[in-house]
Design an enzyme around this catalytic site. Sequence first.
Site, PDB file in Angstrom:
ATOM      1  N   THR A 133       0.830  -1.202   0.000  1.00  0.00           N
ATOM      2  CA  THR A 133       0.000   0.000   0.000  1.00  0.00           C
ATOM      3  C   THR A 133       0.864   1.251   0.000  1.00  0.00           C
ATOM      4  O   THR A 133       1.902   1.294   0.675  1.00  0.00           O
ATOM      5  CB  THR A 133      -0.982   0.098   1.205  1.00  0.00           C
ATOM      6  OG1 THR A 133      -1.502   1.422   1.259  1.00  0.00           O
ATOM      7  CG2 THR A 133      -0.362  -0.202   2.545  1.00  0.00           C
ATOM      8  N   ASP A 135      -0.108   3.760   1.381  1.00  0.00           N
ATOM      9  CA  ASP A 135      -0.462   4.454   2.632  1.00  0.00           C
ATOM     10  C   ASP A 135       0.484   4.128   3.790  1.00  0.00           C
ATOM     11  O   ASP A 135       0.502   4.850   4.790  1.00  0.00           O
ATOM     12  CB  ASP A 135      -1.894   4.075   3.051  1.00  0.00           C
ATOM     13  CG  ASP A 135      -2.918   4.375   1.967  1.00  0.00           C
ATOM     14  OD1 ASP A 135      -2.621   5.202   1.086  1.00  0.00           O
ATOM     15  OD2 ASP A 135      -4.011   3.782   2.000  1.00  0.00           O
ATOM     16  N   GLN A 282      -0.192   9.224  -7.752  1.00  0.00           N
ATOM     17  CA  GLN A 282       0.671   8.782  -6.652  1.00  0.00           C
ATOM     18  C   GLN A 282       0.832   7.261  -6.604  1.00  0.00           C
ATOM     19  O   GLN A 282       1.722   6.736  -5.952  1.00  0.00           O
ATOM     20  CB  GLN A 282       0.129   9.299  -5.309  1.00  0.00           C
ATOM     21  CG  GLN A 282       0.226  10.806  -5.189  1.00  0.00           C
ATOM     22  CD  GLN A 282      -0.651  11.378  -4.095  1.00  0.00           C
ATOM     23  OE1 GLN A 282      -0.194  11.594  -2.987  1.00  0.00           O
ATOM     24  NE2 GLN A 282      -1.922  11.604  -4.389  1.00  0.00           N
TER      25      GLN A 282
END
Length: 361
Positions: A133, A135, A282
């Site tokens: 991920t 994140d 991104q």
Amino acid sequence: MRIGMLTSGGDCQSLNATMRGVAKTLYENVEDVTIFGFLEGYKGLMYGEYEKMSSGNFSGILTEGGTILGTSRQPFKLMKQPDPDGNDKVQLMKGTYKRLKLDCLVMLGGNGSHKTANLLREEGLNVVTLPKTIDNDLWGTDMTFGFQSAVNIATNAIDCIHTTAASHGRVFIVEVMGHKAGWLTLHAGIAGGADIILIPEIPYDIKYVVDAINKRKKQGKRFTILAVAEGALSVEDAALSKKEFKEKRKNWKFPSISYEIAHAIQDMAGEEVRITVPGHTQRGGEPCPYDRVLSTRLGAAAAGMIMRQEYGNMAGIRNNKIVSVPLQEVAGKLKTVNPDDPIIMEAKSIGICFGDNPIAR
Ligand code: F6P
């Protein structure tokens, strides 16, 4: 050895590099290995949609973004609900696994996907997972693959804004992905030299944000750049119950948090504000060298777990050492930024505003 492999949830730059790491290690060390690549994540496992892979499929993909298997979001909360034809999704997945006589399922995914992987483990399947991920919010690993590549792109967006901001003397907001965690914004914000960084873990008071902008103006600085996490929260919003927050967002007039912040800055500081949202760029493009190395290491480690039959684990990295983390520890836990982490203190010490009370520093 018969291995199933799938990529699940939002994609990222280093999925192919990771699958290559797993596959190359298996082909290199196991005499007879067959890999079944399930298409579009858990959906492929449910409906038996797969490709029988060969070593050639994993050649030349180290630098390729996206995923050669495709992916889809299959929310964990819907896993226990029947599919549109009334079939039990977990039974469908178990059925495919059994029919193909798999020895192990390799799953590359983030938070929700790990909950499903753990559910399949509880149902008796052999599962090994890898932390994907942008994140970086997966519990049990210091770093997820995809994160550093996304930091590069978000930083580049801030860098580009810097030159135009300097020419025009405006306030700029760059909205960074990261879901409910501030890792991406924090790292890209520091790397890009943002003046104000707003992350979900530190609810902001708009008064302090405006103070920081005015302070820069008084110092003769012509522009201010804010790196704002898509999940950033004001102190007022952070105090709301889940239900109240949902209700507020239902009737929200802004497309995202940056627009609410921009509106308030325009009101309170009389400043012209421009917003840039790099969004899914991104997650795109090629993996950065750091991710290629991490993916190769994690992939090799996951293959090692399979060969040793250490099922039910995720390959992670802690203090630069590859570790094996039990799935029941990973599933359902979020790794967020600790507001007291030294990195926050260091950023504050060079004058970066986090939207909280500067006196309390
Ligand atoms: O989890 C990765 C991520 O890119 C988050 O940063 C973002 O909130 C979300 O996925 C976007 O999801 P989707 O691609 O489904 O719009």
